[in-house]
Design an enzyme around this catalytic site. Sequence first.
Site, PDB file in Angstrom:
ATOM      1  CD  GLU A  74      58.151  75.878  57.727  1.00 22.30           C
ATOM      2  OE1 GLU A  74      57.200  75.403  58.379  1.00 22.30           O
ATOM      3  OE2 GLU A  74      58.671  76.987  57.979  1.00 22.30           O
ATOM      4  CE1 TYR A 112      28.212  72.346  52.652  1.00 20.69           C
ATOM      5  CE2 TYR A 112      26.803  73.817  53.903  1.00 20.69           C
ATOM      6  CZ  TYR A 112      27.022  72.597  53.295  1.00 20.69           C
ATOM      7  OH  TYR A 112      26.053  71.635  53.319  1.00 20.69           O
ATOM      8  CD  GLU A 164      50.792  83.841  64.081  1.00 20.99           C
ATOM      9  OE1 GLU A 164      51.305  83.280  63.068  1.00 20.99           O
ATOM     10  OE2 GLU A 164      51.283  83.754  65.212  1.00 20.99           O
ATOM     11  CE  LYS A 194      53.841  76.089  59.573  1.00 19.26           C
ATOM     12  NZ  LYS A 194      55.246  76.555  59.681  1.00 19.26           N
TER      13      LYS A 194
END
Length: 124
Positions: free
Chosen positions: A24, A56, A76, A102
């Site tokens: 990854e 935004y 997290e 993911k």
Amino acid sequence: MSATGQIFIEALDLYAYHGHFAEEGRLGQRFSMDLVLDCDLRASSVSDDLEDTVDYGAVVALVSKVFSARRFRLLEAAARALADAILEAYPKVTRVGVTLRKPAPPIPGRMESVGIRLDFTRER
């Protein structure tokens, strides 16, 4: 009259090199995120002025920068870094909800995505 509310950014797709597994970090992958920002929208609902709200577009630029600035092993930790950056940059925001997904996780099985949802509240 109250006009407190939420600003939301949905399905922001970013490519990054996060994850627990070595491949990854080497290959990278696509991530999808949703952000919900609690803030007082009274002034901007009256003034119709961008200066009275949270831009935004600027939030998207900030989270894109933070998300790609370093490698996170866990979603997290990435969510916390995003929330911390938003709360630091935008005093009008009182709470940040972060959903990270993911879409193609490197685990066996057929699924649309895996991910987390965390809420962070400004400490007074």
